[in-house]
Design a protein around this motif. Structure first.
Motif, PDB file in Angstrom:
ATOM      1  N   GLU A  64     -10.376   6.373  -3.133  1.00  0.00           N
ATOM      2  CA  GLU A  64      -9.872   5.010  -3.331  1.00  0.00           C
ATOM      3  C   GLU A  64     -10.623   3.992  -2.481  1.00  0.00           C
ATOM      4  N   MET A  75      -2.729   2.516   9.137  1.00  0.00           N
ATOM      5  CA  MET A  75      -3.314   3.005   7.892  1.00  0.00           C
ATOM      6  C   MET A  75      -3.724   4.460   8.077  1.00  0.00           C
ATOM      7  N   LYS A  98      -3.298   9.603   3.329  1.00  0.00           N
ATOM      8  CA  LYS A  98      -1.932   9.405   2.865  1.00  0.00           C
ATOM      9  C   LYS A  98      -1.829   8.097   2.084  1.00  0.00           C
ATOM     10  N   ILE A  99      -2.110   6.998   2.765  1.00  0.00           N
ATOM     11  CA  ILE A  99      -1.924   5.687   2.126  1.00  0.00           C
ATOM     12  C   ILE A  99      -3.077   5.383   1.172  1.00  0.00           C
ATOM     13  N   LEU A 100      -4.252   5.841   1.519  1.00  0.00           N
ATOM     14  CA  LEU A 100      -5.432   5.691   0.668  1.00  0.00           C
ATOM     15  C   LEU A 100      -6.266   6.962   0.796  1.00  0.00           C
ATOM     16  N   SER A 101      -6.897   7.366  -0.305  1.00  0.00           N
ATOM     17  CA  SER A 101      -7.807   8.504  -0.237  1.00  0.00           C
ATOM     18  C   SER A 101      -9.225   7.974  -0.041  1.00  0.00           C
ATOM     19  N   VAL A 141       4.443   2.352   8.819  1.00  0.00           N
ATOM     20  CA  VAL A 141       3.318   3.198   8.424  1.00  0.00           C
ATOM     21  C   VAL A 141       3.786   4.356   7.553  1.00  0.00           C
ATOM     22  N   GLY A 142       3.005   4.672   6.545  1.00  0.00           N
ATOM     23  CA  GLY A 142       3.366   5.754   5.645  1.00  0.00           C
ATOM     24  C   GLY A 142       2.475   5.726   4.414  1.00  0.00           C
ATOM     25  N   PRO A 143       2.793   6.418   3.370  1.00  0.00           N
ATOM     26  CA  PRO A 143       3.874   7.400   3.307  1.00  0.00           C
ATOM     27  C   PRO A 143       3.446   8.693   4.008  1.00  0.00           C
ATOM     28  N   MET A 196     -12.370   0.637  -3.834  1.00  0.00           N
ATOM     29  CA  MET A 196     -12.100  -0.692  -3.276  1.00  0.00           C
ATOM     30  C   MET A 196     -13.379  -1.442  -2.919  1.00  0.00           C
ATOM     31  N   PHE A 225       0.839  -1.207   0.000  1.00  0.00           N
ATOM     32  CA  PHE A 225       0.000   0.000   0.000  1.00  0.00           C
ATOM     33  C   PHE A 225       0.870   1.252   0.000  1.00  0.00           C
ATOM     34  N   MET A 239      -7.732  -2.526  10.634  1.00  0.00           N
ATOM     35  CA  MET A 239      -6.428  -2.419   9.985  1.00  0.00           C
ATOM     36  C   MET A 239      -5.668  -1.270  10.629  1.00  0.00           C
ATOM     37  N   LYS A 272       1.925   4.519  -3.188  1.00  0.00           N
ATOM     38  CA  LYS A 272       1.708   5.955  -3.029  1.00  0.00           C
ATOM     39  C   LYS A 272       2.985   6.762  -2.805  1.00  0.00           C
TER      40      LYS A 272
END
Lengths: 282, 465
Positions: free
Chosen positions: B221, B211, B215-218, A86-88, B225, A23, B208, A27
């Protein structure tokens, strides 16, 4: 769990790891960072993303084993897991529109500077890289930096490799020699970034530095990473980690980075004793 | 015949001079006998004013009657039917402003100890019940919940109970939000929070961690999903500072950082590597529950003198009365009607003192509280080595800044309607991310309303389309 798929020891203190984190890999951009926690008892430690492979779903980190968590991480081998990753986090470096860039890295800071140099190169800019190390034995990423730069200059404090001297000396002679940079990126020890910023201010060259203050969450929650930039308090985790080098209060940052120095030294003594004991047992 | 005693049965607690040296829970809870005796004080009023006082409308008289009967498990099930975190709420709800404020018994004497009874029932269930949580049959629809604090947990719990497949996305490495990073162990043991989260997982909720949405997912998104609706409960995480000189000195913390180091990162436990300042004299700035938590934590970490510095008088303090009392009992020194003007440091950049001015109260301001005004010539200095700023927080900008079309107000809070719907169809929000810093139970109430709305929203898409 985040599995270490590749490990490479770059020098006695610096290790490269490719970590399976699909993931984040999807990104990640140059300039951003991750936070890892090595095990249940470990601290949350920020590390700048050194590279990523979106297809393989891996993120590369390069780190110097200085504190307890980074020492424990360095002991892990391929196939081991990192508990949390964890990130970005942070903002990506804004690299658009530059024609002649000079990327300056100091020590393990070269690993943090590398993705920006590579991104500038990919964007078609002319890229000079100046990499500084204490001595020949700890030079890292020479081939990688050579591959993405027009000119690579290595400087060592003792002259055991490349030019003898500091990165500031090399940068000054390049500028004086007419290199005509429109951007300098400086990443390394705070004192190095400060000296580079002082130098480029004389020539009025835009300078980006990447700050790595103490932080916990990396999402703007703790406020521990606050830095003074242009007289204003900014959070490195969400407003940075990149800032205008001509505006950062480096002296304050150097002081703040010593917040837990005493405790860290105690931890470090603790690890040394453990190793000593293991050696005695062996 | 009800028990007409005018006062609550007192709840046993650790001795103040012992507890201010440990992180174990301060209050010890009722025994079954105490609970049953207190329960008989309930008049079982027909109009149930207490229920209206509860943001999640716990069926209070009904559960209390079960306590009278000694049927504690049934009492638990009654609470659980509207409140998915009874052990938490029994401990941290400001009952004195909610259910207990409406209690008929409070007209003359003390209200029924509703909070203590709720806690007793929840703890009894945790210790004695072996009933397995039933996993509801899935309805095949997926919902994403952002943040695992009280709003997120209550929304996820309710949706999962209705058959939705819920995923909670948590930014930290551990679920629980403010219940784990903010509220200290001695007020809310983390094992209790973990059990409540484990129950939700057993019910089918996926959590989860690590997360950071935005940042990692909008949000976009998440929809791609396959999540059909999103609930944003990302909390009010951004700490405020006073913008006075010296706030960057070594030894100045935001309450968020100070409490996170101790609570989430367990700096008080030597097994953990988390460093925290070894303080002797600490000033905590602020008068809310967070300030009390920070001050009491500092004391437990070994500080000798801990001050609360608050610019209004004790009467205006936003902290719960019980927390103020606990803090005083534990030796926290209150400097009310005082405000810092600067923090002074030594050559190494370490805090060495804080400059204060005295205040007096003028006319009420827009918050209805009397406005503090500086007393001329009242400057004084307090020698401290640590300062903790507990003067409030604002919502985290990560989602706001990465989601187009998501309306927020001037303070950065998400704008929602009475159904918790945001400006984007299918996206709901609640808790501190909407209100700014508030209480656990208000956040839970918002999560419940959002769950109801999300259920309606998803059903309507299938009936209309």
């Amino acid at each position: 769990m985040f599995t270490i798929v590749k490990k490479r020891v770059l020098n006695e203190a610096v290790t490269l790891m490719e970590v399976h984190a699909p993931f984040i890999a999807r990104k990640a951009k140059a300039g951003q960072f991750i936070i890892f926690r090595v095990d249940e008892f470990g601290e949350r430690v920020p590390l700048t993303i050194a590279d990523y492979d979106r297809e393989k779903g891996t993120v590369t980190i390069i780190f110097q084993a200085v504190g307890k968590s980074t020492k424990l991480l360095a002991q892990k081998v391929e196939g081991d897991d990192i508990l949390d990753f964890v990130g970005p986090l942070g903002k990506a470096t804004d690299l658009d529109g530059y024609k002649r860039a000079c990327v300056v890295g100091g020590g393990v800071g070269c690993a943090i500077a590398y993705p920006s140099a590579k991104a500038l190169h990919d964007l078609g800019a002319q890229v000079d890289v100046i990499a500084g190390f204490r001595n020949k034995d700890i030079v890292i990423l020479e081939d990688e930096m050579k591959a993405i730069s027009d000119n690579l200059f290595i400087a060592t404090d003792d002259g055991s490799y490349g030019q003898k001297g500091f990165v500031t000396d090399v940068l000054r002679s390049r500028i004086e020699g007419g290199a005509n940079y429109d951007l300098v990126i400086a990443i390394g020890p705070v004192i190095m970034m400060k000296m580079i910023a002082l130098l480029t201010r004389e020539y009025n060259i835009k300078t980006i530095v990447s700050l790595n203050p103490i932080m916990i969450d990396g999402t703007g929650m703790c406020g521990g990473c606050r830095v003074t930039v242009g007289g204003q308090t900014r959070f490195a985790c969400v407003d940075g980690p990149d800032f205008d080098g001509h505006l950062v209060d480096f002296d304050e940052l150097m002081k703040r980075n010593t917040f837990y120095r005493k405790q860290e030294q105690e931890d470090s003594n603790h690890i040394c004793r453990l190793n000593l004991k293991e050696n005695e047992d062996a | 015949m009800p028990n007409m005693s005018l006062s609550k049965i007192p709840m046993p607690e650790q001795d103040p001079n012992i507890r201010n040296r440990n992180f174990s829970e301060v209050t010890l809870g009722y025994t079954a006998e105490m609970a049953q005796e207190e329960a008989t004080r309930c008049l079982n009023c027909k109009h149930k004013p207490c229920v209206d006082g509860c943001p999640v409308n716990v069926r209070i008289p009904e559960f209390i009657q079960k306590v009278v009967d000694g049927d504690f498990e049934e009492a638990y099930q009654i609470i659980l039917s509207t409140n998915c975190l009874p052990a938490v709420c029994g401990r941290v709800c400001p009952q004195e402003n909610q259910c207990e404020a409406k209690c008929v018994r409070a007209i003359k004497g003390e209200s029924v100890a509703i909070g203590r009874l709720e806690r007793f029932v929840a703890d009894y269930h945790m210790q004695n019940s072996v009933s397995l949580v039933e996993k509801p049959v899935s309805n095949g629809h997926k919902v994403a919940v952002i943040g695992s604090g009280p709003a997120g947990l209550s929304c996820a719990g309710d949706l999962s109970g209705r058959g939705y497949e819920v995923t909670i996305f948590e930014a930290f490495h551990k679920a629980g939000g403010v219940l784990v990073y903010g509220i200290p162990e001695f007020r809310l043991p983390k094992a209790i929070v973990q059990k409540e989260i484990d129950n939700l997982k057993a019910q089918g909720v996926e959590v989860m961690t690590n997360m950071v949405i935005g940042k990692i997912l909008s949000i976009e998104e998440l929809f791609e999903m396959g999540y059909e609706s999103v609930f944003i409960s990302s909390g009010a995480g951004l700490p405020s500072f006073m913008n006075i000189p010296g706030e960057s000195l070594i030894g100045v913390y935001s309450a968020n950082e100070f409490l996170t180091r101790s609570n989430l990162m367990k700096a008080f436990d030597n097994q953990y590597d988390t460093p925290i300042r070894n303080s002797k004299r600490v000033a905590v700035i602020g008068g809310g529950n967070v300030a009390m938590d920070a001050a009491r934590t500092a004391k437990r970490l070994g500080a000798e003198d801990v001050y609360i510095v608050y610019r209004r008088s004790e009467h205006e303090m936003p902290a719960r009365l019980e927390e103020v009392h606990h803090a005083k009992d534990e030796g926290i020194i209150f400097k009310n009607l005082c405000s810092p003007t600067m923090i002074a440091g030594n050559d190494d950049g370490q805090v060495c003192s804080i400059e204060l001015v005295e205040m007096e109260l003028g006319e009420p301001d827009e918050s209805g509280r009397r406005r503090p005004i500086v007393k001329i010539g009242s400057e004084n200095r307090l020698e401290v080595d640590t300062v903790v700023m507990a003067i409030g927080t604002s919502p985290n900008p990560l989602i706001r800044s990465t989601t187009k079309g998501l309306e927020t107000n001037k303070r950065g809070c998400f704008v929602v309607d009475e159904k918790m719907a945001t400006s984007i169809p299918g996206v709901y929000a609640g808790g501190d991310a909407v209100t700014g810093a508030a209480t656990v139970i208000l956040a839970m109430g918002a999560g419940k309303i959002a769950a109801e709305s999300i259920d309606e929203y998803i059903k309507s898409r299938y009936t209309n389309g």
